[in-house]
Scaffold this active site. Structure first.
Site, PDB file in Angstrom:
ATOM      1  N   CYS A   2     -13.438  -7.516  12.040  1.00  0.00           N
ATOM      2  CA  CYS A   2     -13.738  -6.102  12.263  1.00  0.00           C
ATOM      3  C   CYS A   2     -15.081  -5.908  12.977  1.00  0.00           C
ATOM      4  O   CYS A   2     -15.319  -4.868  13.580  1.00  0.00           O
ATOM      5  CB  CYS A   2     -13.770  -5.353  10.931  1.00  0.00           C
ATOM      6  SG  CYS A   2     -12.196  -5.358  10.061  1.00  0.00           S
ATOM      7  N   ARG A  16     -10.584   7.240  11.518  1.00  0.00           N
ATOM      8  CA  ARG A  16      -9.742   6.391  10.681  1.00  0.00           C
ATOM      9  C   ARG A  16      -8.741   7.250   9.930  1.00  0.00           C
ATOM     10  O   ARG A  16      -8.773   8.471  10.000  1.00  0.00           O
ATOM     11  CB  ARG A  16     -10.602   5.600   9.691  1.00  0.00           C
ATOM     12  CG  ARG A  16     -11.376   4.434  10.327  1.00  0.00           C
ATOM     13  CD  ARG A  16     -11.961   3.531   9.272  1.00  0.00           C
ATOM     14  NE  ARG A  16     -10.925   3.053   8.362  1.00  0.00           N
ATOM     15  CZ  ARG A  16     -11.086   2.939   7.050  1.00  0.00           C
ATOM     16  NH1 ARG A  16     -12.226   3.267   6.473  1.00  0.00           N
ATOM     17  NH2 ARG A  16     -10.092   2.493   6.297  1.00  0.00           N
ATOM     18  N   GLY A  17      -7.854   6.578   9.187  1.00  0.00           N
ATOM     19  CA  GLY A  17      -6.844   7.293   8.417  1.00  0.00           C
ATOM     20  C   GLY A  17      -5.454   6.971   8.914  1.00  0.00           C
ATOM     21  O   GLY A  17      -5.276   6.254   9.901  1.00  0.00           O
ATOM     22  N   ASN A  18      -4.445   7.509   8.226  1.00  0.00           N
ATOM     23  CA  ASN A  18      -3.073   7.251   8.644  1.00  0.00           C
ATOM     24  C   ASN A  18      -2.734   8.045   9.900  1.00  0.00           C
ATOM     25  O   ASN A  18      -3.556   8.826  10.406  1.00  0.00           O
ATOM     26  CB  ASN A  18      -2.091   7.542   7.500  1.00  0.00           C
ATOM     27  CG  ASN A  18      -2.148   8.992   7.051  1.00  0.00           C
ATOM     28  OD1 ASN A  18      -2.284   9.912   7.857  1.00  0.00           O
ATOM     29  ND2 ASN A  18      -2.033   9.224   5.756  1.00  0.00           N
ATOM     30  N   ARG A  51     -12.432  -3.216  19.288  1.00  0.00           N
ATOM     31  CA  ARG A  51     -11.625  -3.815  20.350  1.00  0.00           C
ATOM     32  C   ARG A  51     -11.090  -2.749  21.297  1.00  0.00           C
ATOM     33  O   ARG A  51     -11.197  -2.871  22.523  1.00  0.00           O
ATOM     34  CB  ARG A  51     -10.466  -4.616  19.730  1.00  0.00           C
ATOM     35  CG  ARG A  51      -9.454  -5.155  20.736  1.00  0.00           C
ATOM     36  CD  ARG A  51      -8.233  -5.730  20.012  1.00  0.00           C
ATOM     37  NE  ARG A  51      -7.553  -4.711  19.216  1.00  0.00           N
ATOM     38  CZ  ARG A  51      -6.688  -3.837  19.698  1.00  0.00           C
ATOM     39  NH1 ARG A  51      -6.391  -3.822  20.985  1.00  0.00           N
ATOM     40  NH2 ARG A  51      -6.098  -2.964  18.899  1.00  0.00           N
ATOM     41  N   ARG A  52     -10.518  -1.695  20.730  1.00  0.00           N
ATOM     42  CA  ARG A  52      -9.982  -0.619  21.557  1.00  0.00           C
ATOM     43  C   ARG A  52     -11.088   0.133  22.286  1.00  0.00           C
ATOM     44  O   ARG A  52     -10.955   0.456  23.472  1.00  0.00           O
ATOM     45  CB  ARG A  52      -9.165   0.346  20.693  1.00  0.00           C
ATOM     46  CG  ARG A  52      -7.842  -0.228  20.201  1.00  0.00           C
ATOM     47  CD  ARG A  52      -7.194   0.649  19.157  1.00  0.00           C
ATOM     48  NE  ARG A  52      -5.862   0.171  18.787  1.00  0.00           N
ATOM     49  CZ  ARG A  52      -5.225   0.527  17.693  1.00  0.00           C
ATOM     50  NH1 ARG A  52      -5.787   1.368  16.820  1.00  0.00           N
ATOM     51  NH2 ARG A  52      -4.016   0.041  17.428  1.00  0.00           N
ATOM     52  N   SER A  55       0.584   4.134   1.922  1.00  0.00           N
ATOM     53  CA  SER A  55       0.691   4.991   3.099  1.00  0.00           C
ATOM     54  C   SER A  55       2.139   5.035   3.574  1.00  0.00           C
ATOM     55  O   SER A  55       2.946   4.151   3.259  1.00  0.00           O
ATOM     56  CB  SER A  55      -0.202   4.475   4.232  1.00  0.00           C
ATOM     57  OG  SER A  55       0.330   3.269   4.775  1.00  0.00           O
ATOM     58  N   ARG A  69      -4.917  11.145  11.661  1.00  0.00           N
ATOM     59  CA  ARG A  69      -5.557  11.010  12.976  1.00  0.00           C
ATOM     60  C   ARG A  69      -5.059  12.073  13.954  1.00  0.00           C
ATOM     61  O   ARG A  69      -5.840  12.635  14.728  1.00  0.00           O
ATOM     62  CB  ARG A  69      -5.302   9.607  13.535  1.00  0.00           C
ATOM     63  CG  ARG A  69      -5.945   8.513  12.706  1.00  0.00           C
ATOM     64  CD  ARG A  69      -5.851   7.166  13.400  1.00  0.00           C
ATOM     65  NE  ARG A  69      -5.918   6.078  12.438  1.00  0.00           N
ATOM     66  CZ  ARG A  69      -6.146   4.810  12.747  1.00  0.00           C
ATOM     67  NH1 ARG A  69      -6.341   4.484  14.004  1.00  0.00           N
ATOM     68  NH2 ARG A  69      -6.194   3.878  11.823  1.00  0.00           N
ATOM     69  N   SER A 128     -11.474   1.251  16.127  1.00  0.00           N
ATOM     70  CA  SER A 128     -11.439  -0.169  16.498  1.00  0.00           C
ATOM     71  C   SER A 128     -12.448  -0.475  17.591  1.00  0.00           C
ATOM     72  O   SER A 128     -12.413   0.126  18.673  1.00  0.00           O
ATOM     73  CB  SER A 128     -10.026  -0.534  16.979  1.00  0.00           C
ATOM     74  OG  SER A 128     -10.028  -1.702  17.753  1.00  0.00           O
ATOM     75  N   LYS A 163      -2.033  -8.052  11.198  1.00  0.00           N
ATOM     76  CA  LYS A 163      -3.343  -7.899  11.843  1.00  0.00           C
ATOM     77  C   LYS A 163      -4.443  -7.567  10.824  1.00  0.00           C
ATOM     78  O   LYS A 163      -5.630  -7.714  11.131  1.00  0.00           O
ATOM     79  CB  LYS A 163      -3.299  -6.825  12.943  1.00  0.00           C
ATOM     80  CG  LYS A 163      -3.165  -5.399  12.461  1.00  0.00           C
ATOM     81  CD  LYS A 163      -3.271  -4.436  13.630  1.00  0.00           C
ATOM     82  CE  LYS A 163      -3.237  -2.987  13.154  1.00  0.00           C
ATOM     83  NZ  LYS A 163      -3.404  -2.032  14.267  1.00  0.00           N
ATOM     84  N   ASP A 164      -4.070  -7.126   9.619  1.00  0.00           N
ATOM     85  CA  ASP A 164      -5.056  -6.829   8.567  1.00  0.00           C
ATOM     86  C   ASP A 164      -5.419  -8.053   7.741  1.00  0.00           C
ATOM     87  O   ASP A 164      -6.304  -7.983   6.888  1.00  0.00           O
ATOM     88  CB  ASP A 164      -4.509  -5.761   7.599  1.00  0.00           C
ATOM     89  CG  ASP A 164      -4.342  -4.405   8.252  1.00  0.00           C
ATOM     90  OD1 ASP A 164      -5.057  -4.121   9.222  1.00  0.00           O
ATOM     91  OD2 ASP A 164      -3.490  -3.629   7.791  1.00  0.00           O
ATOM     92  N   ARG A 200       0.859  -1.181   0.000  1.00  0.00           N
ATOM     93  CA  ARG A 200       0.000   0.000   0.000  1.00  0.00           C
ATOM     94  C   ARG A 200       0.899   1.237   0.000  1.00  0.00           C
ATOM     95  O   ARG A 200       2.102   1.146   0.247  1.00  0.00           O
ATOM     96  CB  ARG A 200      -0.907   0.002   1.229  1.00  0.00           C
ATOM     97  CG  ARG A 200      -1.915  -1.131   1.249  1.00  0.00           C
ATOM     98  CD  ARG A 200      -2.558  -1.274   2.626  1.00  0.00           C
ATOM     99  NE  ARG A 200      -3.213  -0.043   3.047  1.00  0.00           N
ATOM    100  CZ  ARG A 200      -3.410   0.321   4.305  1.00  0.00           C
ATOM    101  NH1 ARG A 200      -2.957  -0.435   5.301  1.00  0.00           N
ATOM    102  NH2 ARG A 200      -4.046   1.444   4.584  1.00  0.00           N
ATOM    103  N   THR A 207     -10.982   6.407  18.045  1.00  0.00           N
ATOM    104  CA  THR A 207     -10.450   5.127  17.576  1.00  0.00           C
ATOM    105  C   THR A 207     -11.434   4.526  16.579  1.00  0.00           C
ATOM    106  O   THR A 207     -12.640   4.697  16.724  1.00  0.00           O
ATOM    107  CB  THR A 207     -10.209   4.120  18.727  1.00  0.00           C
ATOM    108  OG1 THR A 207      -9.783   2.873  18.158  1.00  0.00           O
ATOM    109  CG2 THR A 207     -11.453   3.881  19.554  1.00  0.00           C
TER     110      THR A 207
END
Length: 296
Positions: A239, A146-148, A128-129, A10, A152, A126, A80-81, A8, A124
């Site tokens: 997700c 979201r985003g890089n 989970r978070r 980023s 953020r 996520s 993790k993705d 990718r 966040t």
């Protein structure tokens, strides 16, 4: 031979791919290792929560298509993705040494989680978070972001959030550790399965390249990532559900697995710690315990 590495675009993805590129180029100077940037669905849709637009695979499917089409020789992802099931003909190289798996808080004014004002706003993307933050501080307001990393951080300031949660591994790979306000211990916030682990994906039939890449394997990292991803698979995590797993290898080589599991809307969450001899045994035991707790 020229070896094309798909990634990718980023900054973090490029940094990860460049790390792999340099290590391989230093080890195998007879080959030329070059990068090819590939845009994915996850990169194109930045304003919607991950659980609303799909599941794991959002950041990899277009790259995998190029692997299968022989347009690239290998791909570098964040493990993790990655979905548990790979397309026919593809596989992972053995895991390399893992970066810091923890989550971190980046706060605007406060100096730790406990010093945040009541009702503080934390960003966040996520589940989970978000669920684990609410367990630590039920008064917090959690907003989707979201985003890089740079996106953020900018949104935290422009939207006057009190803080955001990021992965320690990403900040360390970017050389941005100074942004970290507080490292969250795995017992406070169980990381995502395989967080901090690079995934190097190749075609199964490219045995020479697979052997070259796997030569840098880290046995403990390989065991840990297998254990965590098995737990994710057995619980059906993705997700859409708040699931975390963190495996550590004890001196006697037994596996200690800290696991976190919640239902789809995050209204019920459980966690457990198990110790076992194999990834399969640890993941199975943790899954059984989490499911038993969830039913009570």
């Amino acid at each position: 031979m020229q070896v094309v590495i798909g990634t990718r675009g980023s900054r973090l993805a490029l940094m990860q791919a460049q790390t792999v590129q340099k290590k391989l180029a230093d080890a195998y100077p007879e080959h030329e290792f070059v990068l090819k940037i590939i845009k994915t669905k996850g990169d194109r849709i930045q304003n919607v929560a991950l659980d609303k637009i799909g599941d794991k695979g959002l950041f990899v499917k277009e790259i995998e298509k190029e692997l299968l089409a022989h347009s690239i020789h290998m791909a570098v992802h964040s493990m993790k993705d990655m979905p548990f099931e790979l397309p026919d003909g593809l596989c992972f190289a053995k895991a390399w040494e893992r970066e810091d798996a923890r989550d971190v808080l980046v706060l605007r004014d406060a100096d730790c989680l406990d010093s945040l004002k009541r009702g503080a706003v934390i960003g966040t993307g996520s589940k989970r978070r978000a669920c684990q933050l609410k367990l630590l501080r039920p008064d917090l307001e959690i907003v989707n972001i979201r985003g890089n990393v740079d996106t953020r951080i900018a949104r935290m300031h422009t939207e006057k959030m009190d803080g955001i949660v990021l992965a320690a591994a990403g900040l360390k790979r970017l050389g941005r550790e100074e942004l970290v306000t507080q490292y969250l211990k795995p017992c406070q916030m169980v990381p995502a399965a395989a967080q901090g682990q690079l995934a190097i994906e190749l075609r199964k039939d490219d045995k020479d390249l697979l052997s070259k890449v796997s030569a840098f394997a880290d046995a403990d990292a390989e065991t840990a990532v297998q254990t965590e991803r098995l737990f994710l698979q057995k619980t059906g995590g993705g997700c859409h559900m708040p699931v975390g797993a963190y495996a550590s290898i004890l001196p006697d080589k037994k596996i200690k697995l800290l696991a976190f599991y919640g239902n789809t809307d995050g209204t019920k969450t459980v966690r457990c710690t198990v110790t076992a001899d194999t990834p399969e045994a640890a993941a199975s035991e943790a899954t059984a315990e989490c499911m038993a707790q969830a039913e009570n």
